[in-house]
Motif scaffolding. Structure first.
Motif, PDB file in Angstrom:
ATOM      1  N   LEU A   1       0.837  -1.425  -0.004  1.00  0.00           N
ATOM      2  CA  LEU A   1      -0.117  -0.172  -0.137  1.00  0.00           C
ATOM      3  C   LEU A   1       0.958   1.224  -0.236  1.00  0.00           C
ATOM      4  O   LEU A   1       1.719   1.291   0.694  1.00  0.00           O
ATOM      5  N   ALA A   2       0.348   2.299  -0.795  1.00  0.00           N
ATOM      6  CA  ALA A   2       1.246   3.613  -0.769  1.00  0.00           C
ATOM      7  C   ALA A   2       0.478   4.577   0.460  1.00  0.00           C
ATOM      8  O   ALA A   2       0.965   5.092   0.976  1.00  0.00           O
ATOM      9  N   VAL A   3      -0.934   4.288   0.107  1.00  0.00           N
ATOM     10  CA  VAL A   3      -1.652   5.198   1.030  1.00  0.00           C
ATOM     11  C   VAL A   3      -2.888   4.625   1.572  1.00  0.00           C
ATOM     12  O   VAL A   3      -3.570   3.692   0.845  1.00  0.00           O
ATOM     13  N   LEU A   4      -3.079   4.189   2.831  1.00  0.00           N
ATOM     14  CA  LEU A   4      -4.209   3.840   3.438  1.00  0.00           C
ATOM     15  C   LEU A   4      -5.363   4.932   3.891  1.00  0.00           C
ATOM     16  O   LEU A   4      -5.067   5.838   4.614  1.00  0.00           O
ATOM     17  N   LEU A   5      -6.587   5.119   3.219  1.00  0.00           N
ATOM     18  CA  LEU A   5      -7.546   6.090   3.447  1.00  0.00           C
ATOM     19  C   LEU A   5      -8.605   5.319   4.440  1.00  0.00           C
ATOM     20  O   LEU A   5      -9.386   4.385   3.916  1.00  0.00           O
ATOM     21  N   ILE A   6      -8.690   5.901   5.703  1.00  0.00           N
ATOM     22  CA  ILE A   6      -9.611   5.323   6.574  1.00  0.00           C
ATOM     23  C   ILE A   6     -11.026   6.309   6.522  1.00  0.00           C
ATOM     24  O   ILE A   6     -10.724   7.458   6.790  1.00  0.00           O
ATOM     25  N   GLY A   7     -11.845   5.696   6.354  1.00  0.00           N
ATOM     26  CA  GLY A   7     -13.180   6.508   6.115  1.00  0.00           C
ATOM     27  C   GLY A   7     -14.055   6.164   7.420  1.00  0.00           C
ATOM     28  O   GLY A   7     -13.578   5.573   8.443  1.00  0.00           O
ATOM     29  N   PRO A   8     -15.190   6.699   7.549  1.00  0.00           N
ATOM     30  CA  PRO A   8     -15.885   6.912   8.921  1.00  0.00           C
ATOM     31  C   PRO A   8     -16.427   5.585   9.274  1.00  0.00           C
ATOM     32  O   PRO A   8     -16.416   4.377   8.711  1.00  0.00           O
TER      33      PRO A   8
ATOM     34  N   HIS B   1      -5.948  16.595  -1.608  1.00  0.00           N
ATOM     35  CA  HIS B   1      -5.166  16.993  -0.420  1.00  0.00           C
ATOM     36  C   HIS B   1      -4.873  15.608   0.152  1.00  0.00           C
ATOM     37  O   HIS B   1      -3.716  15.437   0.591  1.00  0.00           O
ATOM     38  N   ALA B   2      -5.704  14.508   0.142  1.00  0.00           N
ATOM     39  CA  ALA B   2      -5.365  13.257   1.069  1.00  0.00           C
ATOM     40  C   ALA B   2      -4.341  12.484  -0.030  1.00  0.00           C
ATOM     41  O   ALA B   2      -3.196  11.952   0.451  1.00  0.00           O
ATOM     42  N   VAL B   3      -4.681  12.575  -1.448  1.00  0.00           N
ATOM     43  CA  VAL B   3      -3.714  11.751  -2.229  1.00  0.00           C
ATOM     44  C   VAL B   3      -2.110  12.597  -2.149  1.00  0.00           C
ATOM     45  O   VAL B   3      -1.012  11.853  -2.082  1.00  0.00           O
ATOM     46  N   ILE B   4      -2.259  13.972  -2.314  1.00  0.00           N
ATOM     47  CA  ILE B   4      -0.872  14.676  -2.040  1.00  0.00           C
ATOM     48  C   ILE B   4      -0.107  14.269  -0.819  1.00  0.00           C
ATOM     49  O   ILE B   4       1.147  14.163  -0.868  1.00  0.00           O
ATOM     50  N   THR B   5      -0.879  14.493   0.292  1.00  0.00           N
ATOM     51  CA  THR B   5      -0.252  14.255   1.598  1.00  0.00           C
ATOM     52  C   THR B   5       0.255  12.769   1.806  1.00  0.00           C
ATOM     53  O   THR B   5       1.360  12.497   2.058  1.00  0.00           O
ATOM     54  N   GLY B   6      -0.602  11.912   1.095  1.00  0.00           N
ATOM     55  CA  GLY B   6      -0.584  10.592   1.298  1.00  0.00           C
ATOM     56  C   GLY B   6       1.021  10.085   0.562  1.00  0.00           C
ATOM     57  O   GLY B   6       1.699   9.233   1.003  1.00  0.00           O
ATOM     58  N   ILE B   7       1.190  10.536  -0.565  1.00  0.00           N
ATOM     59  CA  ILE B   7       2.452  10.090  -1.216  1.00  0.00           C
ATOM     60  C   ILE B   7       3.607  10.913  -0.892  1.00  0.00           C
ATOM     61  O   ILE B   7       4.714  10.906  -1.493  1.00  0.00           O
ATOM     62  N   GLY B   8       3.557  11.929  -0.113  1.00  0.00           N
ATOM     63  CA  GLY B   8       4.816  12.713   0.594  1.00  0.00           C
ATOM     64  C   GLY B   8       4.957  13.947  -0.454  1.00  0.00           C
ATOM     65  O   GLY B   8       5.961  14.503  -0.095  1.00  0.00           O
TER      66      GLY B   8
ATOM     67  N   SER C   1       1.323   5.890   4.085  1.00  0.00           N
ATOM     68  CA  SER C   1       0.717   6.801   4.557  1.00  0.00           C
ATOM     69  C   SER C   1      -0.464   6.584   5.030  1.00  0.00           C
ATOM     70  O   SER C   1      -1.237   5.659   4.411  1.00  0.00           O
ATOM     71  N   VAL C   2      -1.084   7.179   6.131  1.00  0.00           N
ATOM     72  CA  VAL C   2      -2.360   6.996   6.667  1.00  0.00           C
ATOM     73  C   VAL C   2      -3.183   8.283   6.598  1.00  0.00           C
ATOM     74  O   VAL C   2      -2.679   9.413   7.238  1.00  0.00           O
ATOM     75  N   CYS C   3      -4.272   8.494   6.073  1.00  0.00           N
ATOM     76  CA  CYS C   3      -5.289   9.318   5.993  1.00  0.00           C
ATOM     77  C   CYS C   3      -6.744   9.391   6.412  1.00  0.00           C
ATOM     78  O   CYS C   3      -7.175   8.164   6.121  1.00  0.00           O
ATOM     79  N   TRP C   4      -7.080   9.998   7.503  1.00  0.00           N
ATOM     80  CA  TRP C   4      -8.487   9.958   7.892  1.00  0.00           C
ATOM     81  C   TRP C   4      -9.338  10.914   7.020  1.00  0.00           C
ATOM     82  O   TRP C   4      -9.046  12.098   7.255  1.00  0.00           O
ATOM     83  N   VAL C   5     -10.081  10.181   6.421  1.00  0.00           N
ATOM     84  CA  VAL C   5     -11.086  10.981   5.438  1.00  0.00           C
ATOM     85  C   VAL C   5     -12.489  10.775   5.648  1.00  0.00           C
ATOM     86  O   VAL C   5     -12.982   9.867   6.564  1.00  0.00           O
ATOM     87  N   GLY C   6     -13.278  11.603   4.831  1.00  0.00           N
ATOM     88  CA  GLY C   6     -14.620  11.509   4.749  1.00  0.00           C
ATOM     89  C   GLY C   6     -15.133  10.290   3.928  1.00  0.00           C
ATOM     90  O   GLY C   6     -14.062   9.440   3.500  1.00  0.00           O
ATOM     91  N   GLU C   7     -16.174  10.056   3.732  1.00  0.00           N
ATOM     92  CA  GLU C   7     -16.826   8.986   2.705  1.00  0.00           C
ATOM     93  C   GLU C   7     -15.926   9.016   1.364  1.00  0.00           C
ATOM     94  O   GLU C   7     -16.104  10.009   0.619  1.00  0.00           O
ATOM     95  N   HIS C   8     -15.339   8.006   0.872  1.00  0.00           N
ATOM     96  CA  HIS C   8     -14.431   7.766  -0.246  1.00  0.00           C
ATOM     97  C   HIS C   8     -13.626   9.153  -0.527  1.00  0.00           C
ATOM     98  O   HIS C   8     -13.236   9.579  -1.406  1.00  0.00           O
TER      99      HIS C   8
END
Length: 332
Positions: free
Chosen positions: A53-60, A197-204, A78-85
């Motif tokens: 995994l490059a980025v794990l997006l954690i939803g509600p 924003h989530a993707v940009i942060t996730g890949i550094g 990278s780990v990002c806490w995000v809204g739906e999808h």
């Protein structure tokens, strides 16, 4: 007997280009089993190799254990806490195992006018395929963009029967100004900013170092989001308004479905890499841990340089001025 794949170490699958660009999960418990992330809900249990995994997006509706976060960090995921999808970015974490080379490359490009204009031209080419930007100044590019966008608004207005006069929005409040189609468009764009924003942060990469936009902590987010408005948020806003779906939630959920249907997340990852590091995808994984020299080379860290006989091979940190595509890391 061979060990199960989830018992292999993070170092076995580490290159960003070999990984799944992003994985979105929601309404589940996230734990660890050896070197796998375990996703648990009422229906099933799924093992996912963290190092894929490059980025794990954690939803509600999700929760994650300390052990799972530690594994993701060890895997440079990278780990990002995000809204739906991914339609909102609430918080993010970037592993300390990740190198800074992508941000250094981004900073190098954005602080050199010639290279910055080159990236800006490529962005306009992505937004409007088939149009040559060779030799155009930024002012000419902005003028051409304005004409294309106005024409796009008129086309979707005619297609849907939704009246259109002008773009009207209030910065900082996505649903505060304009008629129905303007407010829906602002809400959809705001959701798109969260995804980018989530993707940009996730890949550094750095959200602040933009090539077209500047002066904001989210300048690069605005740059990247603009690549997809003509294809996604603009037609979506007119379609929703034509069907009487004009709430902010209508815009968010519709964009969420569009993101899933068109697999937008991996596309954003690829577009960012092609803009910043088209000739060197390995740059995301390089971790030098060096000491900077005045000639833009590095010496190795972690040693006492008071030794008069100490020597070390120099390596480039950022591409030399006369060859912007030549980015080298610790391998020289």
């Amino acid at each position: 007997m061979a060990e199960p794949w989830w018992r292999t170490g993070p170092q076995d699958v580490h290159r960003i280009e070999d990984r799944v660009s992003s994985l979105y999960v929601e309404r589940c418990h996230i734990d660890r089993d050896d070197n796998a992330i375990v996703l648990i809900n009422k229906a099933r249990i799924v093992h996912v190799p963290a190092a894929y995994l490059a980025v794990l997006l954690i939803g509600p509706g999700s929760r994650i254990t300390h052990a799972a976060v530690a594994l993701l960090a060890d895997s440079a995921t990278s780990v990002c806490w995000v809204g739906e999808h991914g339609v909102r970015l609430y918080a993010s974490g970037l592993s300390t195992a990740r190198g800074s080379q992508l941000q250094l490359r981004q900073a190098w490009l954005v602080t050199r006018p010639k290279e910055r204009v080159t990236v800006a031209r490529r962005m306009y080419e992505l937004r409007f395929p088939g149009e040559s930007t060779t030799g155009l100044t930024l002012q000419q590019l902005r003028g051409r963009e304005g004409s294309r966008v106005r024409k796009l608004y008129a086309e979707h207005s005619a297609r849907t029967g939704v009246p259109w006069t002008k773009r009207d929005y209030k910065p900082g409040d996505a649903f505060a100004a304009g008629d129905d189609v303007n407010r829906v468009l602002s809400a959809a764009n705001s959701a798109l900013y969260g995804i980018c924003h989530a993707v940009i942060t996730g890949i550094g990469a750095s959200p602040a170092l933009g090539f077209v936009h500047t002066g904001s902590a989210l300048s690069f987010v605005l740059d990247i989001a603009d690549l997809y408005k003509a294809e996604h948020t603009i037609p979506l806003a007119f379609d929703l308004t034509a069907n009487g779906l004009t709430s902010e939630r209508d815009a968010r959920t519709a964009l969420r479905d569009t993101v899933v249907q068109h697999k937008l997340l991996p596309r954003i990852v690829n577009d960012i890499k092609n803009l910043l590091i088209p000739d060197n995808p390995d740059l995301l994984d390089e971790e030098i841990h060096g000491l900077w020299n005045e000639d833009n080379t590095t010496a190795s860290g972690g040693r006492n340089w008071s030794d008069p006989f100490a020597t070390d091979a120099h390596v480039d940190v950022v591409p030399p001025t006369d060859n912007p595509s030549n980015v080298r890391g610790a391998g020289g």
